[in-house]
Design a protein around this motif. Structure first.
Motif, PDB file in Angstrom:
ATOM      1  N   LEU A  43       0.399   6.771   5.491  1.00 26.14           N
ATOM      2  CA  LEU A  43      -1.009   6.359   5.203  1.00 26.14           C
ATOM      3  C   LEU A  43      -1.792   7.624   5.727  1.00 26.14           C
ATOM      4  O   LEU A  43      -2.837   7.808   5.053  1.00 26.14           O
ATOM      5  CB  LEU A  43      -1.427   4.992   5.637  1.00 26.14           C
ATOM      6  CG  LEU A  43      -0.704   4.096   5.025  1.00 26.14           C
ATOM      7  CD1 LEU A  43      -1.170   2.491   5.709  1.00 26.14           C
ATOM      8  CD2 LEU A  43      -1.239   3.748   3.403  1.00 26.14           C
TER       9      LEU A  43
ATOM     10  N   MET B   9      -8.160   0.406   2.308  1.00 27.37           N
ATOM     11  CA  MET B   9      -8.340   0.524   3.709  1.00 27.37           C
ATOM     12  C   MET B   9      -9.357  -0.543   4.407  1.00 27.37           C
ATOM     13  O   MET B   9      -9.492  -0.914   5.234  1.00 27.37           O
ATOM     14  CB  MET B   9      -8.808   1.944   4.282  1.00 27.37           C
ATOM     15  CG  MET B   9      -7.804   3.217   4.079  1.00 27.37           C
ATOM     16  SD  MET B   9      -6.230   2.749   4.796  1.00 27.37           S
ATOM     17  CE  MET B   9      -6.612   3.141   6.385  1.00 27.37           C
TER      18      MET B   9
ATOM     19  N   TYR C  60      -6.785   8.310  10.426  1.00 32.76           N
ATOM     20  CA  TYR C  60      -7.001   7.586   9.192  1.00 32.76           C
ATOM     21  C   TYR C  60      -8.682   8.058   9.007  1.00 32.76           C
ATOM     22  O   TYR C  60      -9.625   7.589   9.245  1.00 32.76           O
ATOM     23  CB  TYR C  60      -6.945   5.950   9.289  1.00 32.76           C
ATOM     24  CG  TYR C  60      -5.764   5.675   9.418  1.00 32.76           C
ATOM     25  CD1 TYR C  60      -4.911   5.430   8.551  1.00 32.76           C
ATOM     26  CD2 TYR C  60      -5.064   5.489  10.953  1.00 32.76           C
ATOM     27  CE1 TYR C  60      -3.638   5.352   8.746  1.00 32.76           C
ATOM     28  CE2 TYR C  60      -3.859   5.189  11.062  1.00 32.76           C
ATOM     29  CZ  TYR C  60      -3.003   5.129  10.149  1.00 32.76           C
ATOM     30  OH  TYR C  60      -1.691   4.856  10.312  1.00 32.76           O
TER      31      TYR C  60
ATOM     32  N   LEU D  75       0.886  -1.233   0.014  1.00 36.92           N
ATOM     33  CA  LEU D  75      -0.131  -0.124  -0.027  1.00 36.92           C
ATOM     34  C   LEU D  75       0.744   1.227  -0.071  1.00 36.92           C
ATOM     35  O   LEU D  75       0.699   2.200  -0.652  1.00 36.92           O
ATOM     36  CB  LEU D  75      -0.841  -0.028   1.130  1.00 36.92           C
ATOM     37  CG  LEU D  75      -2.346   0.658   1.179  1.00 36.92           C
ATOM     38  CD1 LEU D  75      -2.833   0.458  -0.088  1.00 36.92           C
ATOM     39  CD2 LEU D  75      -3.128   0.707   2.457  1.00 36.92           C
ATOM     40  N   ALA D  76       1.997   1.098   0.781  1.00 35.38           N
ATOM     41  CA  ALA D  76       2.716   2.316   0.918  1.00 35.38           C
ATOM     42  C   ALA D  76       3.525   2.767  -0.595  1.00 35.38           C
ATOM     43  O   ALA D  76       3.795   3.829  -0.866  1.00 35.38           O
ATOM     44  CB  ALA D  76       3.729   2.022   2.103  1.00 35.38           C
TER      45      ALA D  76
ATOM     46  N   SER E 236      -4.501  10.249   3.896  1.00 34.78           N
ATOM     47  CA  SER E 236      -5.988  10.376   3.865  1.00 34.78           C
ATOM     48  C   SER E 236      -6.328  11.708   4.764  1.00 34.78           C
ATOM     49  O   SER E 236      -7.173  12.142   4.491  1.00 34.78           O
ATOM     50  CB  SER E 236      -6.367   9.168   4.933  1.00 34.78           C
ATOM     51  OG  SER E 236      -5.863   9.421   6.238  1.00 34.78           O
TER      52      SER E 236
ATOM     53  N   ALA F 216       1.677   4.151  -3.098  1.00 31.46           N
ATOM     54  CA  ALA F 216       1.176   5.411  -2.453  1.00 31.46           C
ATOM     55  C   ALA F 216       2.440   6.381  -2.813  1.00 31.46           C
ATOM     56  O   ALA F 216       2.511   7.831  -2.631  1.00 31.46           O
ATOM     57  CB  ALA F 216       0.835   5.622  -1.118  1.00 31.46           C
TER      58      ALA F 216
END
Length: 377
Positions: free
Chosen positions: A319, A241, A233, A17-18, A323, A21
Motif C-alpha cells: 500500500l 484509505m 502513506y 485492498l491489497a 501511494s 491493488a
C-alpha cells in the motif's frame, strides 16, 4: 461493534485492498490472530510481532570520540540522561496547547550547530521512548554529525496533527495538538536550550510519521528545509484509505478516529494529504523510499505468529509503495527536488527504515543542512 469484529474487518479490509491493488492473489483472510508492531500491531504504523523486534543493522560511525568538543556533556533544563546513551537527553517540555508535559528525546549537535532533525514515530508510538532510538539506531547514525536530533515521544495515532476534538484514550480526554507543539512550542524550547534555529530544520518519519513529515513540511516551509519519508502513506484521500486509516487508528487506540480530521471527505483530510500538496513540496529537497513488499534480509519468520505478521507487513508495504508511486507521478508533473528510492526487497519494518535513514543522511540530510562534522570546525 466488538473489538474482535472490528479487528476482523480491518484485517479483511487489508487483504481486499491489497488484492484489488494486485499485490496478492487468492490471499487468505487475515482473521483470528492479533498482530503487534515491530514495535506495533499490524496497521498503518509498522508490522512485526509481540516479541522484541529484530535488531536494526549495526551502524559504526568513523571515529570513537562521542563528545569531542564538549557541546553534549551537560543536561539542559527539564532533561535527564536517557538510557539509550550516545548523549541523548530525555527532556520534558510543557505544551500549552495540550495542557500537559510532552517528552522529547534530544541528541545535541556534535559541535553546537544550529540545525535540527525531527524524527517522527509510527502509528503505535509509545509513551516512554521514540522508536527511532530503540527499534532503529538514529542516535548512533548521527553521532558524529553537527545536527541536533529531535525525537518526540508519544502521539500514538496522532499523525502529528492538530485534532478537531480531544482524543479519548482509556477514559482520559486529551487534547491532541501535535502540529502546534512541533511548529510553535517545541521550537522555542530548542532554540533557548539547544541552539536550534527555528528556520533550520529537517524532518523525517516512517509510515504514519512519514506522511506527517511531508504534510508538516508542506505547511511549514519556513521551518523545514528538507524532508525524508520512509514507507509513508502519501495519498490518504485515495479510494480505500478513508476506510483503512480510521480502522487502523481504532485498532490501536479504541478511540474515535474522526476526532482527528472529521469525517472522510472533510477539507482537513486534503490539507494533510502530501499528494494534494505536491505543489508546496516541489521546492523542498525530499528523500522518499518504499520497499517492494517482497520479504528481504530482515524477514525470517520462525513462528506462525511471525509468518502472520510478515504477511501483514507485505500488504502494508504494498500500500505504501502504491501511494508513493502516485505521489512521485504527481511531483514529476513539474520540476522538483525529490529523490525517490525503491528497495528491491523489504516489507514494513524497522530494519529497512534504519537503512533508509542511513541512506537519507548521506544522500541529502547532511548536505542540505550543512551538518557534516567539518561544518563545526
Amino acid at each position: 461493534m466488538s473489538h474482535s469484529t472490528l479487528r476482523r474487518r480491518f484485517a479483511a479490509g487489508l487483504t481486499a485492498l491489497a488484492t484489488a491493488a494486485g499485490l496478492i492473489v487468492g490471499a487468505p483472510a487475515l482473521v483470528g490472530a492479533q498482530a503487534t508492531e515491530q514495535g506495533s500491531s499490524a496497521s498503518l504504523g509498522s508490522a512485526g510481532s509481540s516479541a522484541p523486534p529484530p535488531p536494526a543493522p549495526a551502524f559504526r560511525p568513523a571515529g570513537g570520540d562521542e563528545n569531542p568538543v564538549g557541546f553534549r556533556n551537560w543536561l539542559r533544563p527539564g532533561c535527564e540522561w536517557d538510557p539509550v546513551a550516545s548523549w541523548v537527553q530525555l527532556c520534558t517540555v510543557h505544551s500549552p496547547s495540550m495542557n500537559r508535559p510532552i517528552k522529547v528525546q534530544v541528541q545535541p549537535a556534535r559541535f553546537g550547530g544550529n540545525a535540527g532533525l525531527y524524527l517522527l514515530d509510527g502509528l503505535r508510538a509509545r509513551d516512554d521512548w521514540n522508536a527511532w532510538t530503540h527499534d532503529a539506531q538514529a542516535q548512533r547514525i548521527f553521532l558524529q554529525d553537527n545536527i541536533t536530533l529531535v525525537m518526540p515521544v508519544g502521539g500514538q495515532v496522532s499523525f502529528y496533527s492538530d485534532w478537531e476534538r480531544p482524543i479519548n484514550l482509556g477514559g482520559n480526554l486529551l487534547e491532541y495538538k501535535y502540529e502546534t507543539f512541533l511548529t510553535q512550542e517545541l521550537p522555542n524550547y530548542l532554540a533557548d536550550h539547544f541552539g536550534v534555529r527555528r528556520d533550520n530544520n529537517a524532518i523525517a518519519g516512517l509510515s504514519m510519521g512519514g506522511s506527517a513529515a511531508a504534510a508538516l513540511a508542506a505547511k511549514h516551509p519556513d521551518q523545514f528545509k528538507q524532508v525524508s519519508v520512509f514507507s509513508g502513506y502519501m495519498n490518504p484521500t485515495a479510494p480505500g484509505m478513508y476506510t483503512m486509516i480510521p480502522l487502523a487508528m481504532f485498532d490501536q487506540c479504541r478511540c474515535d478516529p474522526f476526532a482527528m480530521w472529521g469525517l472522510p471527505g472533510s477539507p482537513r483530510w486534503g490539507e494533510n494529504d502530501p499528494l494534494l500538496n505536491a505543489a508546496k513540496l516541489r521546492d523542498i529537497p525530499m528523500y522518499v523510499t518504499a520497499g517492494s513488499a517482497i520479504p528481504g534480509q530482515y524477514d525470517q519468520p520462525s513462528s506462525l505468529q511471525a509468518v502472520f505478521n510478515t504477511f501483514n507487513g507485505i500488504i502494508l508495504e504494498g500500500l505504501s509503495r502504491g501511494s508513493t508511486l502516485a505521489f512521485q507521478n504527481t511531483m514529476n508533473a513539474a520540476p522538483n527536488k525529490a529523490i525517490f528510492e525503491y528497495r528491491t526487497t523489504g516489507i514494513h519494518g524497522w530494519g529497512y527504515w534504519n537503512d533508509d535513514l542511513i541512506a537519507a543522511r548521506s544522500a541529502q540530510i547532511l548536505n542540505v543542512m550543512n551538518a557534516h562534522a567539518w561544518a563545526g570546525y
